[in-house]
Design a protein around this motif. Structure first.
Motif, short mmCIF file in Angstrom:
data_model
loop_
_atom_site.label_atom_id
_atom_site.label_comp_id
_atom_site.label_asym_id
_atom_site.label_seq_id
_atom_site.Cartn_x
_atom_site.Cartn_y
_atom_site.Cartn_z
N GLY A 1 0.81 -1.21 0.00
CA GLY A 1 0.00 0.00 0.00
C GLY A 1 0.84 1.26 0.00
N ARG A 2 1.87 1.30 0.84
CA ARG A 2 2.72 2.49 0.91
C ARG A 2 3.51 2.69 -0.37
N VAL A 3 4.01 1.59 -0.93
CA VAL A 3 4.82 1.70 -2.15
C VAL A 3 3.96 2.12 -3.34
N ARG A 4 2.79 1.56 -3.46
CA ARG A 4 1.90 1.95 -4.55
C ARG A 4 1.59 3.45 -4.49
N ALA A 5 1.44 3.98 -3.30
CA ALA A 5 1.07 5.38 -3.13
C ALA A 5 2.17 6.33 -3.59
N THR A 6 3.41 5.84 -3.63
CA THR A 6 4.54 6.70 -4.00
C THR A 6 5.12 6.34 -5.36
N SER A 7 4.50 5.41 -6.07
CA SER A 7 5.04 4.99 -7.36
C SER A 7 4.74 6.02 -8.45
N GLY A 8 5.67 6.15 -9.38
CA GLY A 8 5.47 7.04 -10.51
C GLY A 8 4.78 6.32 -11.65
N ALA A 9 4.81 6.93 -12.82
CA ALA A 9 4.20 6.34 -14.00
C ALA A 9 4.97 5.07 -14.39
N PRO A 10 4.27 4.03 -14.82
CA PRO A 10 4.96 2.80 -15.22
C PRO A 10 5.78 3.01 -16.49
N VAL A 11 6.83 2.24 -16.63
CA VAL A 11 7.70 2.27 -17.81
C VAL A 11 7.85 0.84 -18.32
N LEU A 12 8.35 0.70 -19.53
CA LEU A 12 8.58 -0.63 -20.08
C LEU A 12 9.74 -1.28 -19.33
N CYS A 13 9.48 -2.44 -18.77
CA CYS A 13 10.48 -3.18 -18.00
C CYS A 13 10.64 -4.59 -18.56
N HIS A 14 11.77 -5.18 -18.28
CA HIS A 14 12.05 -6.55 -18.68
C HIS A 14 11.39 -7.53 -17.71
N ASN A 15 11.51 -7.27 -16.43
CA ASN A 15 10.86 -8.02 -15.35
C ASN A 15 11.40 -9.42 -15.11
N ASP A 16 12.47 -9.77 -15.80
CA ASP A 16 13.18 -11.03 -15.55
C ASP A 16 14.68 -10.74 -15.65
N PHE A 17 15.05 -9.65 -15.03
CA PHE A 17 16.32 -8.98 -15.21
C PHE A 17 17.38 -9.61 -14.29
N TYR A 18 17.85 -10.81 -14.68
CA TYR A 18 18.86 -11.48 -13.84
C TYR A 18 19.88 -12.19 -14.70
N ASP A 19 20.94 -12.73 -14.06
CA ASP A 19 22.16 -13.09 -14.78
C ASP A 19 22.01 -14.05 -15.96
N PRO A 20 21.20 -15.14 -15.91
CA PRO A 20 21.14 -16.00 -17.09
C PRO A 20 20.58 -15.32 -18.34
N ASN A 21 19.91 -14.19 -18.16
CA ASN A 21 19.33 -13.50 -19.31
C ASN A 21 20.25 -12.44 -19.90
N PHE A 22 21.48 -12.36 -19.40
CA PHE A 22 22.50 -11.51 -20.01
C PHE A 22 23.51 -12.40 -20.73
N LEU A 23 23.59 -12.26 -22.04
CA LEU A 23 24.59 -12.99 -22.82
C LEU A 23 25.82 -12.11 -22.98
N VAL A 24 26.92 -12.54 -22.42
CA VAL A 24 28.15 -11.75 -22.39
C VAL A 24 29.17 -12.35 -23.34
N ARG A 25 29.59 -11.55 -24.29
CA ARG A 25 30.67 -11.95 -25.19
C ARG A 25 31.61 -10.77 -25.35
N GLY A 26 32.76 -10.86 -24.71
CA GLY A 26 33.67 -9.72 -24.70
C GLY A 26 33.03 -8.55 -24.00
N SER A 27 33.02 -7.40 -24.65
CA SER A 27 32.39 -6.21 -24.06
C SER A 27 30.93 -6.07 -24.47
#
Length: 305
Positions: free
Chosen positions: A176-202
């Motif tokens: 309840g408190r967090v919803r009351a202070t949230s801004g406008a929604p933005v496009l998010c990935h929502n599964d933003f964790y290490d296996p979903n980052f493919l790293v090759r060099g830089s």
């Protein structure tokens, strides 16, 4: 790996999958070879294959995902990610059936939560996505989604953890408190964790956009942190990288709450996956711990605002 015969390769997948591959890539069945499973993902079943001498990945939707994931929403987000340069692997996704074909990136190394360059790029990618101005008709409300999965859980799964209801009550109180202070929604990935980052060099690509949708920016930060092995101090340092300054007390409360929210969502999701006969292993206990710890820390931060 040694190349198998064409007949053996063709027989290793079903005709529909082979047809999907050939129609998407414009190749013949005899051009599709060298199938091998990929074990990284938690939600779906994927395998590597070679078509006309080039490596690709085919993704099948996992068990039970049709009840919690919009494949149309994922396909839309994948297209946006490709345009923004955040995912250079994407080729095509069927928005109704959910199967997807991507380039296979050779020579990748694991994303490292303690590699300064990796984390800096991840936070830069989050800022690029959140500030893109792109809107989607699909949304990811972490509270509604958690509630939806909770309805699918049987009592036996809930009873496996004796603090289940205590964590649930704390999360709902914070909501309840967090919803009351949230801004406008933005496009998010929502599964933003290490296996979903493919790293090759830089170069780093952010893949698997099936949970993407309009959400609170902190959803991505919460997921990133609750899937790590960070100490609380390290988590705050990551938030500073995202904001490119120290977070304000209100921002800190907001983001730490979202670590708890994300951990609670993924913990409940893990219980559901287990109920479907597709357990996720140690992730489940990690998310349980973060939901409990960061929920307590968020409650403490309320008094410091």
């Amino acid at each position: 790996m040694p190349q198998a015969t064409i007949a053996a390769n063709v027989q290793s997948i079903d005709p529909e999958t082979l047809c999907n591959i050939c129609s998407t890539l414009g190749c013949a069945p005899q051009d599709v070879t060298e199938f091998s499973p990929i074990d990284e993902g938690l939600t779906n079943d994927s395998f590597r294959f070679v078509a006309a001498g080039k490596p690709y990945v085919y993704r099948r939707p996992g068990a039970g995902t049709e009840k919690i994931i919009s494949r149309e929403g994922e396909a839309f987000a994948q297209g946006i990610a490709a345009k923004l340069g955040l995912d250079r692997t994407f080729i095509y996704e069927n928005p109704h059936q959910g199967w997807k074909i991507s380039h296979f990136v050779e020579g990748c190394k694991p994303f490292d939560y303690h590699n300064t360059a990796h984390v800096a790029r991840a936070m830069e990618m989050a800022r690029e996505l959140h500030s893109s101005g792109v809107t989607s008709k699909w949304s990811f409300d972490i509270f509604e989604n958690t509630a939806g999965i909770l309805k699918l859980l049987n009592n036996d799964e809930k009873a496996r953890y004796n603090d289940f209801e205590r964590i649930r009550t704390r999360i709902e109180d914070l909501e309840g408190r967090v919803r009351a202070t949230s801004g406008a929604p933005v496009l998010c990935h929502n599964d933003f964790y290490d296996p979903n980052f493919l790293v090759r060099g830089s170069d780093i690509s952010l893949i698997d956009w099936e949970y993407a949708g309009m959400s609170d920016y902190a959803s991505d930060l919460g997921t990133f942190i609750c899937c790590s092995d960070y100490s609380y101090e390290e988590a705050i340092a990551v938030l500073s990288k995202y904001f490119q300054r120290e977070p304000t007390s209100e921002e800190l409360f907001h983001c730490i709450s979202y670590v708890a929210f994300a951990a609670w969502y993924w913990f409940v999701w893990a219980l559901y996956k287990d109920q479907c006969g597709d357990p996720v292993g140690d992730w489940q206990d990690l998310w349980h711990r973060y939901a409990s710890e960061y929920g307590r820390r968020a409650v403490q931060l309320v008094h410091e605002i």
